[in-house]
Motif scaffolding. Structure first.
Motif, short mmCIF file in Angstrom:
data_model
loop_
_atom_site.label_atom_id
_atom_site.label_comp_id
_atom_site.label_asym_id
_atom_site.label_seq_id
_atom_site.Cartn_x
_atom_site.Cartn_y
_atom_site.Cartn_z
N ILE A 179 0.86 -1.19 0.00
CA ILE A 179 0.00 0.00 0.00
C ILE A 179 0.89 1.24 0.00
O ILE A 179 1.82 1.34 0.79
N ASP A 180 0.58 2.16 -0.93
CA ASP A 180 1.34 3.41 -1.02
C ASP A 180 0.37 4.53 -1.39
O ASP A 180 -0.59 4.29 -2.14
N SER A 181 0.64 5.73 -0.89
CA SER A 181 -0.24 6.87 -1.21
C SER A 181 0.18 7.58 -2.48
O SER A 181 -0.58 8.38 -3.02
N ASP A 182 1.38 7.28 -2.99
CA ASP A 182 1.89 7.92 -4.20
C ASP A 182 1.37 7.17 -5.42
O ASP A 182 1.77 6.05 -5.70
N ILE A 183 0.47 7.81 -6.19
CA ILE A 183 -0.17 7.15 -7.32
C ILE A 183 0.84 6.75 -8.39
O ILE A 183 0.66 5.74 -9.08
N ASN A 194 -4.92 5.24 1.75
CA ASN A 194 -4.65 6.23 2.79
C ASN A 194 -4.69 5.54 4.14
O ASN A 194 -5.74 5.08 4.59
N VAL A 195 -3.55 5.47 4.82
CA VAL A 195 -3.46 4.74 6.08
C VAL A 195 -4.31 5.37 7.18
O VAL A 195 -4.64 4.72 8.17
N GLU A 196 -4.69 6.64 7.01
CA GLU A 196 -5.50 7.30 8.02
C GLU A 196 -6.94 6.78 8.03
O GLU A 196 -7.69 7.01 8.98
N GLN A 197 -7.34 6.10 6.97
CA GLN A 197 -8.69 5.54 6.89
C GLN A 197 -8.67 4.08 7.36
O GLN A 197 -7.88 3.27 6.86
N ASP A 198 -9.56 3.74 8.30
CA ASP A 198 -9.64 2.36 8.79
C ASP A 198 -9.97 1.38 7.67
O ASP A 198 -9.60 0.22 7.72
N ALA A 252 -9.36 -3.50 4.55
CA ALA A 252 -9.30 -4.13 3.24
C ALA A 252 -8.00 -4.91 3.05
O ALA A 252 -7.95 -5.89 2.32
N ALA A 253 -6.92 -4.47 3.72
CA ALA A 253 -5.64 -5.16 3.61
C ALA A 253 -5.55 -6.36 4.56
O ALA A 253 -4.53 -7.04 4.58
N ASN A 254 -6.61 -6.59 5.32
CA ASN A 254 -6.65 -7.71 6.27
C ASN A 254 -5.46 -7.67 7.24
O ASN A 254 -4.73 -8.65 7.42
N LEU A 275 6.51 7.56 8.91
CA LEU A 275 6.83 6.34 9.66
C LEU A 275 6.07 6.31 10.98
O LEU A 275 5.47 5.28 11.35
N GLU A 276 6.08 7.42 11.68
CA GLU A 276 5.38 7.51 12.96
C GLU A 276 3.87 7.38 12.77
O GLU A 276 3.19 6.67 13.52
N LEU A 277 3.33 8.08 11.76
CA LEU A 277 1.89 8.05 11.51
C LEU A 277 1.40 6.64 11.19
O LEU A 277 0.42 6.16 11.78
N ILE A 278 2.09 5.95 10.27
CA ILE A 278 1.67 4.61 9.84
C ILE A 278 1.78 3.62 10.99
O ILE A 278 0.85 2.84 11.25
N SER A 279 2.91 3.63 11.69
CA SER A 279 3.12 2.66 12.77
C SER A 279 2.09 2.82 13.88
O SER A 279 1.53 1.83 14.38
#
Length: 533
Positions: free
Chosen positions: A424-428, A445-449, A454-456, A473-477
């Protein structure tokens, strides 16, 4: 000198206090700088002059250079649709609509109306890119589309200035166009030659001196030099800086350059917005406040409607609307155009001030709109699915966040071993690259549950985070750990970044970059020793 120092100190103090207070209410610093300029202008009865405006413009120059660092020439070519198609549609449609309305309602002649119309079609590079960079939305789909249109607008400044010259020159239009084309070829050729054959060699010797101040001085000289070269041939400072940034993006020093430039860029941008505040005429606002408000609302609404209208045919409604919101304000370059039109007696002082106040008001409103574009576009809940249906049944797989250089290496090793994975990446652009290679890479977008669901994430073997940006890194983790505390998370870190993750559970495995590199180097050295024995 004494008077200048007093004004400088008072301006800096007001800006610091205002922004500290406004930050508590999550109000962008741009607003604080604009109101600082307004307060200083009223207190000392001073206004901007051409010299101050030239210095302030270098805030945009440094911003465009840093944006250019993120885009190599190959990368720009992948954005042909965003830059040349979407950009041209936005400028042409908006410009012609505004020109017709100005000619009808303000009774201004056709030539000036045309220039004003296309000028109002420009958006604020300084505001939009600053906020999108701060929120890391520049890499999202709508962020790329916004950037593409802004780049075309910066290019469109050239024919816009040419129009002013044509309408005020005794020379023929064809001779001016030929002169501009020749100038463009010369500028591009010089910048390409210097960037490809001279800059790398010069920077090599500068790096060998191991002097940080010489390195920074070299970069500052390069940026200002490229900007000045473009300006000599009749182009904008920011366009020269952007081209220089793109050429340097091909070098190995881009990350160090980018890190060193951030303080200069942000300070000069702050100075630019102070000068915007200095141009506010409070007395004219009091007299014509209703006209300024109506004019600003109409201009911003038309710009947003035009962008949304042509984007929604090829994009989701959500991304189209977010792009439209980002571009609905009027750009800072309009202030310079109004000044040129006034100096050539092509527009009267009252109309010039009305349009100027509309520009400033739209720039004050813009940060609130851009910061809240997700909420404002929530009605269009049609985002493209992050994960395809055929992958949603995966379990005991690896989920990788980030498809940069490290992410691609991880994917290659997993593919070779036949292990199921999902990226998963936000850069199209990176997503499209992965999908062209036939790999399971999806935009999300990792901010969306929904993305994590969907990625299980809860049934995967482990999450691997390969992004290098500390904030991302901090946001995603933290998002992954909060969503599924029992999931194994593996990430890399460098220097003191591990302090961010001290409160994480034992399910989080931190890989220190230096240890991995040291281990790999030692393994290779031992292989050489065995081979020689």
């Amino acid at each position: 000198m004494k008077g200048f120092l007093e004004i400088f100190l008072i301006t800096a103090a007001i800006a610091i206090v205002l922004n500290v207070v406004l930050k508590k209410f999550s109000i962008p610093t741009i607003i604080g700088y604009i109101f600082t300029g307004l307060i200083v202008g009223l207190s000392f009865n001073i206004h901007t002059n051409p010299e101050i405006n030239h210095i302030a413009e270098f805030g945009i120059v440094f911003l465009m250079f840093s944006i250019g660092l993120e885009f190599s020439i190959k990368h720009l070519m992948t954005m042909k649709t965003e830059v040349f198609l979407n950009g041209a549609l936005q400028m042409c449609l908006s410009g012609l609509i505004f020109a017709a309305l100005i000619n009808y309602f303000f009774n201004i002649n056709e030539n000036t109306s045309l220039i004003l119309g296309f000028t109002l079609g420009l958006s604020s590079t300084a505001i939009v890119l600053k906020i999108l960079n701060e929120t890391s939305e520049i890499n999202q789909v709508f962020g790329r589309k916004t950037l593409g249109i802004l780049l075309f607008q910066d290019i469109a400044v050239i024919p816009l200035l040419l129009m002013i010259d044509i309408f005020n020159s005794s020379d023929s239009a064809s001779s001016l166009i030929i002169k501009t084309l020749v100038s463009a070829i010369i500028v591009l050729s010089l910048l390409f030659f210097i960037g490809k054959y001279v800059f790398n060699r010069v920077l090599y010797y500068v790096i060998k001196t191991k002097s940080q101040e010489i390195f920074i001085a070299t970069i500052l000289f390069t940026i200002v030099g490229a900007s000045y070269l473009a300006h000599i041939f009749g182009f904008s400072y920011s366009l020269g800086a952007f081209i220089a940034g793109m050429l340097i993006a091909e070098t190995e020093y881009k990350h160090q350059i980018e890190a060193d430039l951030i303080p200069f860029r942000d300070l000069l941008l702050g100075f630019f917005f102070v000068t915007v505040g200095l141009q506010i005429d409070v007395f004219l606002i009091i007299k014509y406040w209703y006209i300024v408000i109506i004019l600003t609302f109409v201009i911003m609404s038309i710009k947003a409607a035009v962008v949304y209208m042509f984007l929604q045919f090829t994009n989701t409604k959500s991304n189209s609307f977010k792009t439209a919101l980002c571009l609905c304000q009027i750009g800072e370059f309009a202030l310079a155009v109004f000044g040129l039109l006034s100096s050539h007696k092509m527009i009267d002082d009252v109309n010039s001030q009305l349009f100027t106040l509309s520009v400033i008001l739209s720039m004050i409103i813009a940060p609130f709109i851009i910061k809240n574009n997700k909420k404002l576009s929530s009605w269009a809940n049609d985002e493209v699915s992050t994960v395809a249906p055929k992958i949603q049944s995966l379990s005991n797989h690896f989920v990788i966040f980030g498809y940069g250089t490290l992410g691609q290496e991880v994917v290659l090793k997993l593919k070779n071993q036949g292990i199921p994975y999902l990226v998963i990446d936000s850069d199209i652009n990176l997503v499209e690259l992965g999908q062209k290679r036939g790999e399971n890479v999806y935009q999300g977008n990792v901010e969306q549950d929904y993305t994590l669901q969907a990625a299980n994430i809860k049934t995967c073997a482990a999450v691997i985070i390969t992004v290098s940006n500390e904030a991302r890194l901090e946001l995603i983790s933290k998002k992954v750990v909060a969503y599924s505390p029992e999931t194994n998370v593996i990430m890399r870190f460098s220097k003191d970044e591990h302090k961010i993750f001290d409160d994480f559970s034992q399910k989080v495995v931190l890989i220190k970059e230096e240890k991995v590199v040291a281990k790999t180097m030692l393994q290779e050295a031992l292989k050489c020793r065995i081979a020689n024995s």
